[in-house]
Scaffold this motif. Structure first.
Motif, PDB file in Angstrom:
ATOM      1  N   ILE A  35     -38.816 -15.993   2.453  1.00  0.00           N
ATOM      2  CA  ILE A  35     -38.774 -15.086   1.312  1.00  0.00           C
ATOM      3  C   ILE A  35     -39.332 -15.855   0.121  1.00  0.00           C
ATOM      4  N   GLY A  36     -40.327 -15.305  -0.521  1.00  0.00           N
ATOM      5  CA  GLY A  36     -40.903 -15.944  -1.693  1.00  0.00           C
ATOM      6  C   GLY A  36     -40.266 -15.441  -2.967  1.00  0.00           C
ATOM      7  N   VAL A  37     -39.961 -16.341  -3.866  1.00  0.00           N
ATOM      8  CA  VAL A  37     -39.421 -15.994  -5.188  1.00  0.00           C
ATOM      9  C   VAL A  37     -40.346 -16.617  -6.226  1.00  0.00           C
ATOM     10  N   PHE A  38     -40.933 -15.772  -7.064  1.00  0.00           N
ATOM     11  CA  PHE A  38     -41.916 -16.237  -8.041  1.00  0.00           C
ATOM     12  C   PHE A  38     -41.422 -16.029  -9.467  1.00  0.00           C
ATOM     13  N   ASP A  39     -41.750 -16.992 -10.334  1.00  0.00           N
ATOM     14  CA  ASP A  39     -41.497 -16.832 -11.766  1.00  0.00           C
ATOM     15  C   ASP A  39     -42.546 -17.611 -12.538  1.00  0.00           C
ATOM     16  N   SER A  40     -42.687 -17.249 -13.806  1.00  0.00           N
ATOM     17  CA  SER A  40     -43.616 -17.980 -14.654  1.00  0.00           C
ATOM     18  C   SER A  40     -43.140 -19.400 -14.924  1.00  0.00           C
ATOM     19  N   GLY A  41     -41.877 -19.678 -14.657  1.00  0.00           N
ATOM     20  CA  GLY A  41     -41.350 -21.018 -14.904  1.00  0.00           C
ATOM     21  C   GLY A  41     -40.047 -21.240 -14.156  1.00  0.00           C
ATOM     22  N   ILE A  42     -39.047 -21.750 -14.865  1.00  0.00           N
ATOM     23  CA  ILE A  42     -37.774 -22.079 -14.229  1.00  0.00           C
ATOM     24  C   ILE A  42     -36.777 -20.934 -14.249  1.00  0.00           C
ATOM     25  N   GLY A  43     -37.038 -19.887 -15.046  1.00  0.00           N
ATOM     26  CA  GLY A  43     -36.060 -18.817 -15.199  1.00  0.00           C
ATOM     27  C   GLY A  43     -35.728 -18.108 -13.905  1.00  0.00           C
ATOM     28  N   GLY A  44     -36.724 -17.936 -13.045  1.00  0.00           N
ATOM     29  CA  GLY A  44     -36.491 -17.237 -11.795  1.00  0.00           C
ATOM     30  C   GLY A  44     -35.516 -17.944 -10.879  1.00  0.00           C
TER      31      GLY A  44
END
Length: 276
Positions: A7-16
């Motif tokens: 399962i991929g989890v993407f965020d622009s930074g560390i918030g995700g």
């Protein structure tokens, strides 16, 4: 050796990572790949086209690593890139894969938290300008009034590790005062950026005790559990080896690892990925 299909989890930074932790807690057996585009964060003030370009580049990279399912744990990307990715970029090319966002599952339940039918949405400039939350919440809770407030300084504070310092308090109070001035009887504040839970203690300190402060992690995780139950064609593609992989576009992987370790039961050793 079995090929991993995480399962991929993407965020622009560390918030995700706040969303990643909730998902991994509720679905612990699966393999996971977290990807933070830290070198190009924050996304909040960028144009629609740039946000779409960056997000789609990262999603394609995650597909190439074997992810059949990617969760955009980024409200700005969900607001400004998700629909284009789902409707234009993927059909005919990635029909066996899915990309999900965080706005729809949050909008489906947020109205259950309010008694006054007045909800405040705190987000990035991009999320607020898109109007996505106001539109989606009205679909499920037409009686609820939605007030929005952009908090452009919060993500930089978090990404630069300044959020725990006393100097951050002034910026927390500034935006809270502005949203509460819009409607003093707001009783629910949605943290519509996955970075913001890192400020949650400070946020609560400047609000009356009756105001609910709602983070998205558990909401998104609950929604994903039900999604996989309904979509067995995706669930059957996922592997369950309990692995956790972390990737970042910043070459300062030690800084990323330090932050990520706050959200992982095990020490994090991330890998640098260079994006064009």
């Amino acid at each position: 050796m079995q090929v991993k299909r995480p399962i991929g989890v993407f965020d622009s930074g560390i918030g995700g990572l706040t969303v990643f932790r909730s998902i991994a807690e509720q679905l612990p057996g699966y393999d996971y790949l977290y990807f933070g585009d830290n070198s190009r964060a924050p996304y909040g003030d960028r144009s629609f086209n740039t946000i779409h370009q960056y997000t789609w580049e990262c999603v394609q990279w995650m597909f190439a690593q074997g992810c059949p399912l990617v969760v955009l744990a980024c409200n700005t990307a969900s607001a400004k890139a998700l629909r284009t990715i789902q409707q234009r970029d993927m059909p005919g090319k990635h029909d066996d894969k899915k990309v999900l966002g965080v706005i729809r599952p949050t909008a489906e339940v947020i109205g259950n938290y309010t008694k006054t039918n007045k909800i405040g949405v705190l987000g990035t400039k991009g999320t607020v300008q898109s109007g996505s939350y106001a539109i989606e919440i009205k679909k499920f809770f037409p009686e609820v009034q939605v007030y929005q407030q952009a908090c452009p300084l919060w993500v930089p504070l978090i990404e630069n590790g300044e959020y725990e310092k006393p100097a951050a308090d002034a910026y927390v109070k500034l935006y809270l005062d502005q949203i509460m001035e819009q409607a003093p009887d707001i009783d629910t504040l949605l943290l519509a950026c996955t970075h913001y839970p890192l400020l949650q203690d400070k946020i609560k300190a400047y609000l009356p005790p009756h105001v609910n402060v709602v983070a998205q992690g558990d909401i998104v995780a609950h929604s994903l559990v039900y999604y996989l139950q309904r979509h067995t064609e995706i669930e059957e593609q996922l592997t369950q080896g309990g692995s956790r992989q972390f990737f970042t576009t910043t070459d300062d992987t030690a800084d990323f690892d330090q932050h990520a370790s706050m959200f992982s039961p095990e020490p994090v050793k991330s890998v640098y990925v260079a994006m064009k």
